[in-house]
Design a protein around this motif. Sequence first.
Motif, short mmCIF file in Angstrom:
data_model
loop_
_atom_site.label_atom_id
_atom_site.label_comp_id
_atom_site.label_asym_id
_atom_site.label_seq_id
_atom_site.Cartn_x
_atom_site.Cartn_y
_atom_site.Cartn_z
N VAL A 60 0.73 -1.24 -0.24
CA VAL A 60 -0.43 -0.10 0.01
C VAL A 60 1.61 0.91 -0.41
O VAL A 60 1.05 2.10 -0.55
CB VAL A 60 -0.86 -0.17 0.80
N PHE A 61 2.22 1.30 0.75
CA PHE A 61 3.39 2.28 0.45
C PHE A 61 4.26 1.84 0.83
O PHE A 61 4.33 0.60 0.94
CB PHE A 61 2.66 3.08 1.64
N ARG A 62 5.23 2.88 0.53
CA ARG A 62 6.47 1.95 0.87
C ARG A 62 7.77 2.99 1.58
O ARG A 62 7.89 4.33 1.48
CB ARG A 62 6.93 2.23 -0.82
N ILE A 63 8.56 2.33 2.61
CA ILE A 63 9.20 3.35 3.13
C ILE A 63 10.83 2.65 2.93
O ILE A 63 11.29 1.24 2.28
CB ILE A 63 8.70 3.22 4.66
N HIS A 64 11.97 3.62 2.29
CA HIS A 64 12.84 3.43 2.00
C HIS A 64 14.16 3.97 1.86
O HIS A 64 14.09 5.27 2.24
CB HIS A 64 12.45 3.27 -0.29
N GLY A 65 15.50 3.31 2.32
CA GLY A 65 16.27 4.31 2.87
C GLY A 65 17.55 3.11 2.51
O GLY A 65 17.80 2.23 1.89
N GLN A 66 18.84 4.04 2.64
CA GLN A 66 19.84 3.00 2.34
C GLN A 66 20.36 2.46 3.54
O GLN A 66 19.91 2.86 4.16
CB GLN A 66 20.43 4.76 2.01
#
Length: 122
Positions: A60-66
């Motif tokens: 439904v949603f996306r959380i993205h990081g290095q």
Amino acid sequence: MQLTDTWMVRINSNQELLKRGQWVNLTFTFGIENTDYLFEIINGKVNSINKRVLLTKSGVFRIHGQSVSWEKHWLKNPPRDYHDIFAMLAKKIIILEGDLTPFIQNLQYFKDLIASNRTFND
């Protein structure tokens, strides 16, 4: 045991977290570098965490990081700007996209779910 397996056990053994998320039923995408994981949540319990192999599958949603950003977030005592998802978002350390309605409606649940990995690092 893989990180995702350990993380899932940690989340699902936290009764307070499960109670807080008891109305959460969705799949969301959590990204580390170029790898995305799909978290399937049913009544607050993480049913599965699987590596996303098909780009057509998403949450439904996306959380993205290095990876370095998540490593700092998961430290026992994270540095300034890495201690909270919204602080990381404000500093453009992570990206949050998609339908944010369920994320905002259950903000503390998702913040605690992601931070629950924090105890793995000293």
